[in-house]
Scaffold this motif. Structure first.
Motif, short mmCIF file in Angstrom:
data_model
loop_
_atom_site.label_atom_id
_atom_site.label_comp_id
_atom_site.label_asym_id
_atom_site.label_seq_id
_atom_site.Cartn_x
_atom_site.Cartn_y
_atom_site.Cartn_z
N ASN A 185 0.79 -1.29 -0.19
CA ASN A 185 0.00 0.05 -0.17
C ASN A 185 0.76 1.33 -0.08
O ASN A 185 0.42 2.33 -0.74
CB ASN A 185 -1.03 -0.02 1.29
CG ASN A 185 -2.02 -1.12 1.19
OD1 ASN A 185 -2.30 -1.64 0.16
ND2 ASN A 185 -2.53 -1.54 2.37
N THR A 186 2.01 1.34 0.50
CA THR A 186 2.78 2.50 0.83
C THR A 186 3.15 3.18 -0.46
O THR A 186 2.94 4.28 -0.68
CB THR A 186 3.87 2.17 1.43
OG1 THR A 186 3.67 1.78 3.00
CG2 THR A 186 4.64 3.47 1.81
N PRO A 187 3.62 2.35 -1.46
CA PRO A 187 4.11 3.16 -2.91
C PRO A 187 2.91 4.01 -3.43
O PRO A 187 3.07 4.97 -4.38
CB PRO A 187 4.50 2.13 -3.68
CG PRO A 187 4.91 0.96 -2.76
CD PRO A 187 3.75 1.04 -1.65
N ARG A 188 1.66 3.92 -3.16
CA ARG A 188 0.51 4.63 -3.83
C ARG A 188 0.72 5.94 -3.57
O ARG A 188 0.40 6.79 -4.40
CB ARG A 188 -0.72 3.98 -3.47
CG ARG A 188 -0.95 2.71 -3.74
CD ARG A 188 -2.37 1.80 -3.21
NE ARG A 188 -2.30 0.62 -3.64
CZ ARG A 188 -3.33 -0.19 -2.75
NH1 ARG A 188 -4.29 0.16 -2.13
NH2 ARG A 188 -3.27 -1.40 -3.40
N ASN A 189 0.90 6.40 -2.36
CA ASN A 189 1.12 7.82 -1.95
C ASN A 189 1.95 8.14 -1.14
O ASN A 189 2.08 9.03 -0.55
CB ASN A 189 -0.26 8.14 -1.56
CG ASN A 189 -0.61 7.71 -0.02
OD1 ASN A 189 0.32 6.89 0.38
ND2 ASN A 189 -1.93 8.16 0.44
N GLY A 190 2.90 7.17 -0.77
CA GLY A 190 4.25 7.45 -0.10
C GLY A 190 4.20 7.16 1.30
O GLY A 190 5.00 7.51 2.04
N TYR A 191 2.98 6.55 1.78
CA TYR A 191 2.46 6.26 3.06
C TYR A 191 1.33 5.51 3.57
O TYR A 191 0.41 5.59 2.67
CB TYR A 191 2.43 7.60 3.92
CG TYR A 191 1.88 7.59 5.34
CD1 TYR A 191 2.84 7.63 6.49
CD2 TYR A 191 0.40 7.49 5.87
CE1 TYR A 191 2.51 7.16 7.72
CE2 TYR A 191 -0.10 7.33 6.82
CZ TYR A 191 1.18 7.24 8.03
OH TYR A 191 0.59 6.97 9.12
N SER A 192 1.53 4.91 4.46
CA SER A 192 0.59 3.87 4.83
C SER A 192 0.75 3.44 6.22
O SER A 192 1.62 3.36 6.90
CB SER A 192 0.14 2.69 3.87
OG SER A 192 1.24 1.81 4.08
N SER A 193 -0.49 3.24 6.85
CA SER A 193 -0.41 2.81 8.25
C SER A 193 -1.64 1.80 8.40
O SER A 193 -2.48 1.87 7.75
CB SER A 193 -0.49 3.78 9.30
OG SER A 193 -1.83 4.56 9.28
#
Length: 247
Positions: free
Chosen positions: A60-68
């Motif tokens: 999930n992180t690469p989509r907008n540079g962040y995920s949690s």
């Protein structure tokens, strides 16, 4: 606060000063901490939840540079986040987080918490819900060994630039800001600030302001480059372009 308590017991948690030269290895691992007072058994439900969480963060992180997010229930629940540097491309982010999710399991094989920093990303997880809390415990310094010619003037200008960037990052959805400035003598200074996006704008600003206040500890009398890198925010400045889009 539970998260800070978790990592406060790490044996290597004293703030480190690391001499750092410019390197082309943008994906280089910088440092990692493990919560070694709390461990899980191999093949336990907690480990399965951790693997699920890390897989989700990697995807999930690469989509907008962040995920949690979190995985699991009750005492077996694990929380985590991943953040890519604000100037990274989608591919750079993907590569960094994928490496981080693999590396953290190698570095902290049975630990209930861990954090790893790279040039391009950071990843952390914990058995405690740390979202929205400023991580004041996991922190280290890096510095350029070169001294500024006019230390007092250089550090004053550096502090002013970082403060402007902290104010900007706190107002932006990306929680990231970068800028350059002419500091005289044909020298240009480049800097960036960034927070993890679970923090509010107010807490992002506080985190960065507190880090900027550590400039004397980080960078001596006046190093021409340095970083204060934490679990919730960080800054970096150099007298050469080090981020994408710098000019």
């Amino acid at each position: 606060m539970a998260y800070s308590k978790l990592f406060s017991l790490l044996p290597l948690l004293s703030i480190a000063v690391i001499l750092a030269l410019h390197t082309p290895m943008a994906t280089a691992q910088l440092r990692a901490f493990c919560a070694n007072f709390a461990t899980f058994h191999p093949n336990s439900r907690y480990e399965k939840n951790l693997n699920t969480l890390l897989g989700n963060l990697s995807s999930n992180t690469p989509r907008n540079g962040y995920s949690s997010g979190f995985a699991g229930k009750c005492t077996d629940r694990v929380y985590g986040l991943a953040l890519c540097r604000g100037d990274t491309t989608t591919e750079e982010c993907k590569t960094c987080v994928a490496d981080a999710t693999t590396r953290i399991r190698q570095l902290c094989p049975n630990n209930n918490g861990g954090i790893v920093w790279y040039d391009n990303c950071l990843l952390k997880y914990s058995e405690d819900d740390f979202f929205g809390e400023i991580d004041n415990v996991n922190k280290f310094y890096m510095q350029n060994p070169v001294e500024a010619k006019d230390p007092k003037a250089f550090m004053q200008k550096t502090k002013e630039l970082l403060t402007r960037l902290a104010d900007s990052a706190a107002l932006l959805k990306s929680s990231y800001a970068a800028e350059s400035q002419d500091i005289g003598g044909s020298v240009t200074e480049y800097a960036m600030t960034q927070c993890t996006r679970d923090l509010s704008g107010e807490d992002c600003k506080k985190c960065l302001y507190d880090s900027i206040a550590e400039l004397p500890q980080c960078c001596g009398t006046a190093r021409v480059g340095g970083r204060v890198i934490g679990g919730s925010c960080y800054f970096r400045y150099e007298t050469y372009p080090f981020y994408n889009g710098a000019h």
